[in-house]
Design a protein around this motif. Structure first.
Motif, PDB file in Angstrom:
ATOM      1  N   GLU A   1       1.002  -1.078  -0.032  1.00 27.07           N
ATOM      2  CA  GLU A   1      -0.161  -0.063  -0.226  1.00 27.07           C
ATOM      3  C   GLU A   1       0.807   1.435   0.020  1.00 27.07           C
ATOM      4  O   GLU A   1       1.664   1.454   0.732  1.00 27.07           O
ATOM      5  CB  GLU A   1      -0.924   0.034   1.135  1.00 27.07           C
ATOM      6  N   ILE A   2       0.693   2.056  -0.908  1.00 29.79           N
ATOM      7  CA  ILE A   2       1.467   3.516  -1.359  1.00 29.79           C
ATOM      8  C   ILE A   2       0.522   4.309  -1.054  1.00 29.79           C
ATOM      9  O   ILE A   2      -0.461   4.385  -1.512  1.00 29.79           O
ATOM     10  CB  ILE A   2       1.990   3.535  -2.562  1.00 29.79           C
ATOM     11  N   ILE A   3       1.069   5.327   0.129  1.00 29.07           N
ATOM     12  CA  ILE A   3       0.119   6.627   0.582  1.00 29.07           C
ATOM     13  C   ILE A   3       0.801   7.827   0.239  1.00 29.07           C
ATOM     14  O   ILE A   3       2.070   7.826   0.738  1.00 29.07           O
ATOM     15  CB  ILE A   3      -0.373   6.517   1.669  1.00 29.07           C
ATOM     16  N   THR A   4       0.558   8.787  -0.640  1.00 29.63           N
ATOM     17  CA  THR A   4       1.223  10.071  -0.655  1.00 29.63           C
ATOM     18  C   THR A   4       0.406  11.063  -1.013  1.00 29.63           C
ATOM     19  O   THR A   4      -1.084  11.130  -1.205  1.00 29.63           O
ATOM     20  CB  THR A   4       2.420   9.933  -1.991  1.00 29.63           C
TER      21      THR A   4
ATOM     22  N   THR B   1      -5.190  -0.950  -7.841  1.00 24.25           N
ATOM     23  CA  THR B   1      -6.357  -0.114  -7.408  1.00 24.25           C
ATOM     24  C   THR B   1      -5.722   1.371  -7.044  1.00 24.25           C
ATOM     25  O   THR B   1      -4.816   1.273  -6.192  1.00 24.25           O
ATOM     26  CB  THR B   1      -7.320  -0.510  -6.258  1.00 24.25           C
ATOM     27  N   MET B   2      -6.554   2.736  -7.177  1.00 27.69           N
ATOM     28  CA  MET B   2      -5.766   3.688  -6.779  1.00 27.69           C
ATOM     29  C   MET B   2      -7.310   4.548  -6.289  1.00 27.69           C
ATOM     30  O   MET B   2      -8.310   4.439  -7.158  1.00 27.69           O
ATOM     31  CB  MET B   2      -5.344   4.269  -8.036  1.00 27.69           C
ATOM     32  N   GLU B   3      -7.306   5.383  -5.334  1.00 26.84           N
ATOM     33  CA  GLU B   3      -8.328   6.247  -5.121  1.00 26.84           C
ATOM     34  C   GLU B   3      -7.903   7.245  -4.209  1.00 26.84           C
ATOM     35  O   GLU B   3      -6.592   7.111  -3.586  1.00 26.84           O
ATOM     36  CB  GLU B   3      -9.424   5.346  -4.291  1.00 26.84           C
ATOM     37  N   ARG B   4      -8.671   8.159  -3.770  1.00 26.56           N
ATOM     38  CA  ARG B   4      -8.185   9.266  -2.834  1.00 26.56           C
ATOM     39  C   ARG B   4      -8.991   9.122  -1.504  1.00 26.56           C
ATOM     40  O   ARG B   4     -10.216   8.869  -1.582  1.00 26.56           O
ATOM     41  CB  ARG B   4      -8.610  10.608  -3.352  1.00 26.56           C
ATOM     42  N   ASP B   5      -8.089   8.996  -0.360  1.00 23.52           N
ATOM     43  CA  ASP B   5      -8.758   8.799   0.685  1.00 23.52           C
ATOM     44  C   ASP B   5      -9.493  10.086   1.382  1.00 23.52           C
ATOM     45  O   ASP B   5      -9.586  11.197   0.874  1.00 23.52           O
ATOM     46  CB  ASP B   5      -7.963   8.224   1.947  1.00 23.52           C
TER      47      ASP B   5
ATOM     48  N   LYS C   1      -7.645  13.480   1.459  1.00 23.32           N
ATOM     49  CA  LYS C   1      -7.203  13.859   0.207  1.00 23.32           C
ATOM     50  C   LYS C   1      -5.862  13.262  -0.309  1.00 23.32           C
ATOM     51  O   LYS C   1      -5.120  13.901  -0.964  1.00 23.32           O
ATOM     52  CB  LYS C   1      -7.372  15.227  -0.233  1.00 23.32           C
ATOM     53  N   HIS C   2      -5.327  12.188   0.360  1.00 16.04           N
ATOM     54  CA  HIS C   2      -4.175  11.567   0.094  1.00 16.04           C
ATOM     55  C   HIS C   2      -4.295  10.447  -1.197  1.00 16.04           C
ATOM     56  O   HIS C   2      -5.244   9.809  -1.168  1.00 16.04           O
ATOM     57  CB  HIS C   2      -3.586  10.813   1.094  1.00 16.04           C
ATOM     58  N   LEU C   3      -3.499  10.395  -2.146  1.00 17.02           N
ATOM     59  CA  LEU C   3      -3.637   9.393  -3.025  1.00 17.02           C
ATOM     60  C   LEU C   3      -3.026   8.174  -2.597  1.00 17.02           C
ATOM     61  O   LEU C   3      -1.977   8.065  -1.919  1.00 17.02           O
ATOM     62  CB  LEU C   3      -2.599   9.691  -4.187  1.00 17.02           C
ATOM     63  N   CYS C   4      -3.964   6.979  -2.771  1.00 14.55           N
ATOM     64  CA  CYS C   4      -3.622   5.771  -2.167  1.00 14.55           C
ATOM     65  C   CYS C   4      -3.599   4.827  -3.459  1.00 14.55           C
ATOM     66  O   CYS C   4      -4.603   4.481  -4.187  1.00 14.55           O
ATOM     67  CB  CYS C   4      -4.813   5.247  -1.190  1.00 14.55           C
ATOM     68  N   ILE C   5      -2.533   4.088  -3.557  1.00 10.99           N
ATOM     69  CA  ILE C   5      -2.437   2.959  -4.559  1.00 10.99           C
ATOM     70  C   ILE C   5      -2.025   1.756  -3.782  1.00 10.99           C
ATOM     71  O   ILE C   5      -1.322   1.565  -2.958  1.00 10.99           O
ATOM     72  CB  ILE C   5      -1.255   3.324  -5.407  1.00 10.99           C
TER      73      ILE C   5
END
Length: 663
Positions: A608-611, A641-645, A648-652
């Motif tokens: 899980e990548i969070i930025t 999969t990719m979404e915004r939490d 408003k962080h980008l989660c991959i």
């Protein structure tokens, strides 16, 4: 003096007319605006000035349309045609023809009359070089041709309009008309069984309508319903249901546009029936009929009755099937032949032998009649076009020089387009070659780093082993010898020396144990592969942090058994982290990176990548580095999969299958 008074009275009348026109366009209440417009038209009639009357009539015409005064709208536009011809106002003449085309298409059953007026308007606007108005007329013609099942001509007319629109400044009105034409092409290609083209144009229409300024919920829902209906017809029931649900969940459509809501609800129910999902049936069909009854909607109930008949026939409930089939036929007779045809076909299925045969015979007879009428209508359309074109040919002929110039221009444009396409393709190929080279370079870099790390570790182990041997063979042996010597001396009879020697012996034993422990620790010869890979990632992130000062956090990486994981997967993970880190460095507002590792029971590695990259997930899909990550994951047959939490962080989230390392 008398002459002056007459002129003064006339001017007052003109001023009053202008004031009434202004009020007719500014007031919010439709009925009040209509009242002002009618007063302006009546005053204009008394002036005996045709141009003044024509202008007032044009304003009144719009309000007749908005208030659904259909016959008054038709009559005033016919009056406007006569006035426009009299004063030679071609623009007003074209508008009046266009208005009558709209009337006969939308509020009557006379498609041939609509086509005739649209075609005349189109030729007038062509002569005036008014492209947008001409496209409006072409669109009306295309819709009539589609309705009358002249699909090929409808396709041609639609593309004629689109080609003209492309040459204009893409305003909101232009985009709106294009979206309507796309929807018509979706209908045309659906009827021609070109389903991919149909889906493509419905999707284009929906996408364009969503970008329009203003409230176009009705038009968007109409195209979504058409797309869902197409999916239903070709057996893609899941996609059909998804589209119908979008409309059914729209509260505005449910409240304001009942006909579209009912149409979608009925289509949704029928899709469930076709897919074999009967849990909500026949309740949904009855819900359609109930809402239609309370909303004074009749036409949309025809298909609901037809499908209810089919539903009860399927479950062998004959009486109910017959009831709804005859009800469908009864309502159909007030509308179109196609609806009657479908109702007769349903009756031929649900009725008993002889009666079923009679209904089927009626179906065959009506079908033949419809096909004959369609041929006659198409011939009539062709005759209208021929007669109008023939008239234009008599008044104006194109010179051979213009034709030749057009051909030359077309060839030049074709060559330029071809060169442009070739150039784009060359550029794409170059990018692909560069990407492949970059990928190979990254793999080589990783391999070199791993080899270098292995060599460093090997050298470190060799040094440890050497020190261990020296400790064992040198210092430790000497210390052991000293201990034995001291033990011998301790056998002396002198009490004082004996106690001192015992202290020395204890100290030497302690030293011997400490040295032996160090020796054993140094002599461990296993190559810690987990530590090597983890160190590689942490060293890389630390170096990137030195460059751009972003915060990073790596969690649970130590819980993964990297020693048992194939190098291809390690390379992929390292490359993915590289891509994300570079993206953060490049993006001026990004400064955080979190990596969460875990291993699934199903032998999948989860990362899980969070930025805090500052762009939407939809826009992120178009970023080159995220495309690279997607390509890497796809190559390893993983999921992405990719979404915004909520922050408003980008989660991959990545899941990669673990391939064991070869032994």
């Amino acid at each position: 003096m008398i002459s002056y008074g007459q002129n003064s009275s006339f001017q007052k009348t003109i001023d009053s007319i202008k004031t009434l026109r202004h009020l007719a366009s500014k007031e919010t209440d439709l009925n009040t605006r209509l009242e002002y417009a009618e007063r302006a038209a009546n005053l204009s009639l008394k002036t005996n000035v045709d141009s003044t009357l024509l202008k007032s009539n044009e304003i009144l015409s719009k309000l007749y349309w908005e208030t659904n005064k259909n016959e008054a709208y038709r009559d005033i536009n016919k009056q406007n045609i006569a006035l426009a011809v009299k004063i030679k106002d071609s623009s007003a003449l074209g508008q009046a023809h266009l208005n009558l085309g709209e009337y006969y298409r939308k509020r009557s059953k006379y498609g041939d009359s609509a086509f005739n007026y649209y075609h005349k308007a189109e030729k007038i606007y062509q002569n005036l070089a008014l492209k947008f108005q001409r496209c409006e007329a072409l669109f009306g013609m295309a819709v009539i041709q589609c309705f009358e099942k002249d699909y090929i001509q409808s396709e041609v007319t639609s593309f004629n309009a689109l080609n003209l629109l492309e040459s204009l400044n893409q305003s909101n009105d232009i985009k709106k008309l294009k979206s309507f034409i796309y929807n018509n092409l979706g209908l045309v290609y659906g009827q021609l069984y070109l389903f991919e083209d149909s889906i493509n144009y419905y999707s284009k229409s929906i996408k364009l309508k969503k970008k329009l300024k203003g409230n176009f919920e009705k038009n968007i829902s109409n195209s979504i319903n058409n797309l869902g209906f197409l999916y239903k017809e070709i057996g893609k029931y899941d996609l059909a249901i998804d589209n119908f649900k979008k409309i059914l969940q729209n509260c505005y459509i449910k409240k304001v546009h009942k006909s579209i809501y009912l149409m979608s609800l009925e289509n949704y129910a029928h899709t469930l029936f076709l897919s074999g999902d009967f849990d909500q049936l026949p309740q949904l069909y009855h819900k359609v009929l109930k809402i239609a009854d309370t909303s004074n909607v009749v036409y949309e109930t025809i298909t609901a009755h037809q499908h209810l008949a089919e539903y009860y026939h399927y479950f062998k409930q004959k009486d109910s099937a017959k009831h709804y089939a005859y009800k469908a036929l009864e309502i159909s007779k007030n509308y179109y032949n196609d609806d009657i045809l479908k109702s007769l076909k349903v009756l031929s299925k649900v009725e008993d032998d002889s009666i079923a045969v009679k209904h089927y015979a009626d179906y065959i007879k009506l079908n033949d009649s419809i096909q004959k009428n369609e041929r006659l209508t198409r011939n009539k359309f062709a005759r209208i076009q021929f007669e109008t074109d023939n008239y234009i040919e008599k008044t104006k002929k194109l010179s051979s020089q213009n034709v030749l110039i057009s051909i030359i221009i077309a060839i030049i444009v074709f060559v330029l387009v071809l060169l442009y396409i070739v150039r784009i393709q060359i550029g794409k190929n170059q990018k692909l070659v560069f990407a492949n080279k970059q990928q190979k370079a990254n793999e080589q870099i990783y391999t070199l780093i791993m080899n270098q790390q292995a060599k460093v570790e090997e050298t470190r182990l060799t040094e440890r082993y050497t020190v261990s041997e020296q400790l064992n063979n040198g210092i430790l042996n000497k210390l052991t010898g000293s201990r034995f010597g001291l033990e011998i001396l301790s056998m002396s009879e002198k009490p004082l020396n004996k106690e001192a020697y015992k202290d020395y012996v204890a100290e030497l034993q302690h030293l011997e144990k400490e040295i032996r422990d160090i020796s054993h620790s140094l002599k461990k010869t296993s190559f810690n592969d987990d530590t090597t890979f983890i160190s590689l990632i942490e060293d890389y992130l630390e170096k990137q942090n030195d460059i751009s000062n972003f915060k990073y956090d790596v969690n649970l990486i130590n819980q993964i058994n990297w020693q048992d994981i194939n190098d291809d997967l390690k390379i992929a993970i390292f490359k993915i982290i590289q891509e994300v880190a570079y993206g953060i460095i490049k993006h001026k507002n990004a400064n955080t990176l979190t990596l969460n590792f875990s291993e699934e029971i199903t032998r999948k590695l989860r990362l899980e990548i969070i930025t805090n990259l500052d762009f939407s997930a939809k826009r992120a899909q178009k970023k080159r580095r995220l495309k690279n990550i997607k390509h890497i994951v796809s190559k390893l047959k993983g999921t992405y999969t990719m979404e915004r939490d909520q922050n408003k962080h980008l989660c991959i989230e990545l899941e990669l299958p673990i391939t064991p390392k070869p032994r």
